[in-house]
Write a protein that holds these residues in place. Structure first.
Motif, PDB file in Angstrom:
ATOM      1  N   LYS A   1      -6.410 -37.809  40.989  1.00  0.00           N
ATOM      2  CA  LYS A   1      -5.543 -38.988  41.000  1.00  0.00           C
ATOM      3  C   LYS A   1      -5.107 -39.374  42.410  1.00  0.00           C
ATOM      4  CE  LYS A   1      -5.676 -39.252  36.535  1.00  0.00           C
ATOM      5  NZ  LYS A   1      -6.378 -40.353  35.853  1.00  0.00           N
ATOM      6  N   ARG A   2      -5.280 -38.488  43.365  1.00  0.00           N
ATOM      7  CA  ARG A   2      -4.982 -38.741  44.792  1.00  0.00           C
ATOM      8  C   ARG A   2      -3.603 -39.372  45.002  1.00  0.00           C
ATOM      9  NH1 ARG A   2      -8.682 -37.406  48.531  1.00  0.00           N
ATOM     10  NH2 ARG A   2      -6.703 -37.276  49.676  1.00  0.00           N
ATOM     11  N   LEU A   3      -2.626 -38.787  44.343  1.00  0.00           N
ATOM     12  CA  LEU A   3      -1.256 -39.247  44.541  1.00  0.00           C
ATOM     13  C   LEU A   3      -0.767 -38.936  45.950  1.00  0.00           C
ATOM     14  CD1 LEU A   3       0.040 -38.225  41.033  1.00  0.00           C
ATOM     15  CD2 LEU A   3      -0.158 -40.562  41.899  1.00  0.00           C
ATOM     16  N   ASP A   4      -1.390 -37.978  46.610  1.00  0.00           N
ATOM     17  CA  ASP A   4      -1.066 -37.706  48.009  1.00  0.00           C
ATOM     18  C   ASP A   4      -1.369 -38.928  48.872  1.00  0.00           C
ATOM     19  OD1 ASP A   4      -3.841 -37.253  47.418  1.00  0.00           O
ATOM     20  OD2 ASP A   4      -4.067 -36.219  49.341  1.00  0.00           O
ATOM     21  N   ARG A   5      -2.463 -39.611  48.552  1.00  0.00           N
ATOM     22  CA  ARG A   5      -2.833 -40.823  49.301  1.00  0.00           C
ATOM     23  C   ARG A   5      -1.854 -41.958  48.996  1.00  0.00           C
ATOM     24  NH1 ARG A   5      -8.104 -41.779  47.550  1.00  0.00           N
ATOM     25  NH2 ARG A   5      -8.799 -40.218  49.038  1.00  0.00           N
ATOM     26  N   LEU A   6      -1.445 -42.061  47.732  1.00  0.00           N
ATOM     27  CA  LEU A   6      -0.468 -43.087  47.370  1.00  0.00           C
ATOM     28  C   LEU A   6       0.858 -42.841  48.080  1.00  0.00           C
ATOM     29  CD1 LEU A   6       0.455 -45.522  45.701  1.00  0.00           C
ATOM     30  CD2 LEU A   6       0.950 -43.954  43.810  1.00  0.00           C
ATOM     31  N   LEU A   7       1.272 -41.589  48.154  1.00  0.00           N
ATOM     32  CA  LEU A   7       2.519 -41.258  48.852  1.00  0.00           C
ATOM     33  C   LEU A   7       2.437 -41.632  50.329  1.00  0.00           C
ATOM     34  CD1 LEU A   7       3.393 -37.784  47.288  1.00  0.00           C
ATOM     35  CD2 LEU A   7       4.629 -39.940  46.964  1.00  0.00           C
ATOM     36  N   GLN A   8       1.299 -41.353  50.949  1.00  0.00           N
ATOM     37  CA  GLN A   8       1.132 -41.685  52.366  1.00  0.00           C
ATOM     38  C   GLN A   8       1.158 -43.194  52.582  1.00  0.00           C
ATOM     39  OE1 GLN A   8       0.959 -39.313  54.881  1.00  0.00           O
ATOM     40  NE2 GLN A   8       1.237 -41.089  56.223  1.00  0.00           N
ATOM     41  N   ALA A   9       0.460 -43.927  51.720  1.00  0.00           N
ATOM     42  CA  ALA A   9       0.441 -45.389  51.832  1.00  0.00           C
ATOM     43  C   ALA A   9       1.841 -45.959  51.630  1.00  0.00           C
ATOM     44  CB  ALA A   9      -0.528 -45.974  50.800  1.00  0.00           C
ATOM     45  N   TYR A  10       2.554 -45.434  50.655  1.00  0.00           N
ATOM     46  CA  TYR A  10       3.919 -45.896  50.388  1.00  0.00           C
ATOM     47  C   TYR A  10       4.835 -45.590  51.566  1.00  0.00           C
ATOM     48  CZ  TYR A  10       8.553 -46.046  48.203  1.00  0.00           C
ATOM     49  OH  TYR A  10       9.876 -46.307  47.913  1.00  0.00           O
ATOM     50  N   ALA A  11       4.676 -44.403  52.159  1.00  0.00           N
ATOM     51  CA  ALA A  11       5.513 -44.007  53.299  1.00  0.00           C
ATOM     52  C   ALA A  11       5.322 -44.931  54.487  1.00  0.00           C
ATOM     53  CB  ALA A  11       5.205 -42.563  53.695  1.00  0.00           C
ATOM     54  N   GLU A  12       4.106 -45.461  54.652  1.00  0.00           N
ATOM     55  CA  GLU A  12       3.799 -46.322  55.795  1.00  0.00           C
ATOM     56  C   GLU A  12       4.038 -47.804  55.494  1.00  0.00           C
ATOM     57  OE1 GLU A  12      -0.193 -45.487  56.960  1.00  0.00           O
ATOM     58  OE2 GLU A  12       0.174 -43.342  57.285  1.00  0.00           O
TER      59      GLU A  12
ATOM     60  N   ASN B   1      -6.105 -60.754  38.582  1.00  0.00           N
ATOM     61  CA  ASN B   1      -5.117 -60.002  37.792  1.00  0.00           C
ATOM     62  C   ASN B   1      -4.639 -58.734  38.502  1.00  0.00           C
ATOM     63  OD1 ASN B   1      -7.482 -58.561  37.532  1.00  0.00           O
ATOM     64  ND2 ASN B   1      -7.352 -58.293  35.320  1.00  0.00           N
ATOM     65  N   GLY B   2      -5.169 -58.512  39.680  1.00  0.00           N
ATOM     66  CA  GLY B   2      -4.781 -57.339  40.454  1.00  0.00           C
ATOM     67  C   GLY B   2      -5.510 -57.304  41.777  1.00  0.00           C
ATOM     68  N   LEU B   3      -5.323 -56.199  42.497  1.00  0.00           N
ATOM     69  CA  LEU B   3      -5.973 -56.025  43.791  1.00  0.00           C
ATOM     70  C   LEU B   3      -6.756 -54.719  43.796  1.00  0.00           C
ATOM     71  CD1 LEU B   3      -3.042 -57.038  46.205  1.00  0.00           C
ATOM     72  CD2 LEU B   3      -4.931 -58.482  45.380  1.00  0.00           C
ATOM     73  N   LEU B   4      -7.985 -54.770  44.292  1.00  0.00           N
ATOM     74  CA  LEU B   4      -8.829 -53.594  44.441  1.00  0.00           C
ATOM     75  C   LEU B   4      -8.920 -53.223  45.913  1.00  0.00           C
ATOM     76  CD1 LEU B   4     -11.759 -54.539  42.030  1.00  0.00           C
ATOM     77  CD2 LEU B   4     -10.180 -52.628  41.703  1.00  0.00           C
ATOM     78  N   VAL B   5      -8.842 -51.928  46.202  1.00  0.00           N
ATOM     79  CA  VAL B   5      -8.966 -51.461  47.583  1.00  0.00           C
ATOM     80  C   VAL B   5     -10.016 -50.361  47.629  1.00  0.00           C
ATOM     81  CG1 VAL B   5      -6.567 -52.020  48.110  1.00  0.00           C
ATOM     82  CG2 VAL B   5      -7.136 -49.716  47.340  1.00  0.00           C
ATOM     83  N   PRO B   6     -10.670 -50.177  48.768  1.00  0.00           N
ATOM     84  CA  PRO B   6     -11.684 -49.125  48.868  1.00  0.00           C
ATOM     85  C   PRO B   6     -11.079 -47.739  48.660  1.00  0.00           C
ATOM     86  CG  PRO B   6     -11.846 -50.668  50.710  1.00  0.00           C
ATOM     87  CD  PRO B   6     -10.562 -50.971  50.014  1.00  0.00           C
ATOM     88  N   VAL B   7     -11.873 -46.873  48.062  1.00  0.00           N
ATOM     89  CA  VAL B   7     -11.456 -45.483  47.896  1.00  0.00           C
ATOM     90  C   VAL B   7     -11.339 -44.832  49.277  1.00  0.00           C
ATOM     91  CG1 VAL B   7     -12.085 -43.256  46.868  1.00  0.00           C
ATOM     92  CG2 VAL B   7     -12.608 -45.384  45.663  1.00  0.00           C
ATOM     93  N   GLU B   8     -10.363 -43.943  49.441  1.00  0.00           N
ATOM     94  CA  GLU B   8     -10.156 -43.183  50.671  1.00  0.00           C
ATOM     95  C   GLU B   8      -9.674 -44.041  51.840  1.00  0.00           C
ATOM     96  OE1 GLU B   8     -13.495 -40.751  51.667  1.00  0.00           O
ATOM     97  OE2 GLU B   8     -13.539 -39.764  49.714  1.00  0.00           O
ATOM     98  N   ASN B   9      -9.189 -45.243  51.562  1.00  0.00           N
ATOM     99  CA  ASN B   9      -8.688 -46.104  52.629  1.00  0.00           C
ATOM    100  C   ASN B   9      -7.176 -46.279  52.446  1.00  0.00           C
ATOM    101  OD1 ASN B   9      -8.051 -48.182  54.434  1.00  0.00           O
ATOM    102  ND2 ASN B   9     -10.106 -49.059  54.277  1.00  0.00           N
TER     103      ASN B   9
END
Length: 371
Positions: free
Chosen positions: A210-221, A315-323
């Motif tokens: 689920k890569r919630l670590d990546r979501l946390l980093q994106a949210y932090a920035e 209906n939403g936004l798609l972003v590249p994986v690992e970005n």
């Protein structure tokens, strides 16, 4: 709370008999599909049986539960013995009841069912490129051509099978269904988690996929962090690791992780939008349900599923994986760009109307008794 069984009044009585075969009915996406379809078909008047190997039931279901009590083994040899035992016990069930439609969910159920019943429709709910072991591919190449049909959860997954299975294998795609009426009812209930102020939401297991670590980093920035909190619903083995990341990023009090809740839909309905940051998926129900509730979504364009659900900019936004930077920018864009937010919200529910349980159940029925 663990659900056992839902009994409902029968309409349009029918003698059609439908069997689902599945390892268990724990709280996962494939299990949710069985929940939706079994309740729908029981309401329609069909006789529904749910054949389990492990008696875990985490969703409401319609029909009779049959527990064969054959949970998974640990070693390769033990798993092979259990596969044969499952086939033997399924054979006895099939001899007792002549089902009009047999749907075996995932390989743990498909392989033994096909061994004893070539009328089995095998339903795959993952990206086989990522989940199939060498042994499973060998079994699939031998058994899947013998099945009535192999139904894939996405077009991408079907293409993987087409590339690797014998040409004689009958393949198709049927998407996951949503009962919009029941979903609307659930979404109107009182939210289990109270959040002061605005927030965005993520729902999923606390596991690496689920890569919630990546979501946390994106949210932090993001700039968003100063305007809205992040609510993460789910449980898993990475809880302590994610909690440490939250503390290290200075997000204590901004990110809430209350664990699993029985009904997440009221919290989804109250959120600004839903974010999914996975490395890979099957056909994520949480995206469909958020859209059905009227919430736009931000998701990684991972294999498989999201780009067959989300029309980018509609209906939403798609972003590249690992970005992570692209994910950060998408979070901010959807939150601060009000015209875009209104446009996506307006299109959300209608964009998944074709996934109604009525429409999807009709596709399944056509495989068994097309007029």
């Amino acid at each position: 709370m663990v659900f056992i069984r839902v009994s409902v009044g029968r309409k349009h009585m029918s003698n059609k008999k439908i069997a689902f075969v599945i390892h268990s009915l724990g709280r996962g996406g494939a299990e949710k599909v069985v929940s939706e379809l079994s309740i729908y078909w029981q309401k329609k008047g069909y006789k529904v049986s749910l054949i389990l190997f492990d008696n875990q039931v985490g969703y409401p279901v319609g029909g009779e539960l049959i527990n064969l009590d054959l949970p998974s083994g640990e070693s390769f040899i033990e798993r092979g013995i259990i596969l044969l035992k499952r086939a033997w016990r399924l054979k006895k069930v099939y001899q007792k009841t002549n089902f009009d439609l047999v749907i075996a969910i995932m390989e743990s159920a498909s392989f033994p069912s096909i061994l004893v019943n070539p009328q089995t429709i095998a339903s795959n709910h993952c990206n086989p490129d990522l989940y199939f072991s060498n042994a499973e591919w060998k079994l699939a190449k031998y058994l899947f051509p013998k099945a009535k049909k192999i139904i894939c959860v996405s077009q991408v997954a079907m293409q993987v099978f087409r590339n690797k299975l014998p040409p004689s294998t009958l393949l198709g795609t049927i998407y996951n269904p949503v009962d919009f009426g029941r979903l609307a009812y659930y979404a109107q209930q009182e939210a289990a988690v109270h959040v002061d102020g605005k927030y965005i939401i993520a729902v999923g297991r606390l596991e690496l996929q689920k890569r919630l670590d990546r979501l946390l980093q994106a949210y932090a920035e993001s700039k968003l962090r100063h305007e809205a909190k992040l609510l993460i619903l789910g449980e898993g083995s990475l809880r302590s690791q994610l909690k440490k990341q939250i503390d290290d990023l200075g997000l204590s009090g901004q990110v809430l992780m209350p664990g699993n809740i029985e009904n997440p839909h009221p919290n989804i309905a109250k959120a600004e939008f839903l974010a999914l940051s996975s490395d890979h998926e099957g056909f994520p129900m949480v995206l469909i349900e958020a859209l059905a509730i009227g919430k736009p979504v931000v998701s990684t364009d991972c294999a498989t599923g999201p780009n067959e659900i989300i029309q980018h900019g509609q209906n939403g936004l798609l972003v590249p994986v690992e970005n992570t930077l692209a994910l950060r920018d998408a979070l901010d864009e959807l939150f601060f760009n009000k015209p875009l937010y209104q446009h996506l919200s307006h299109n959300a529910a209608s964009s998944v109307a074709h996934l109604s349980v009525d429409a999807i159940a009709t596709q399944w029925e056509a495989l068994a008794w097309k007029a």
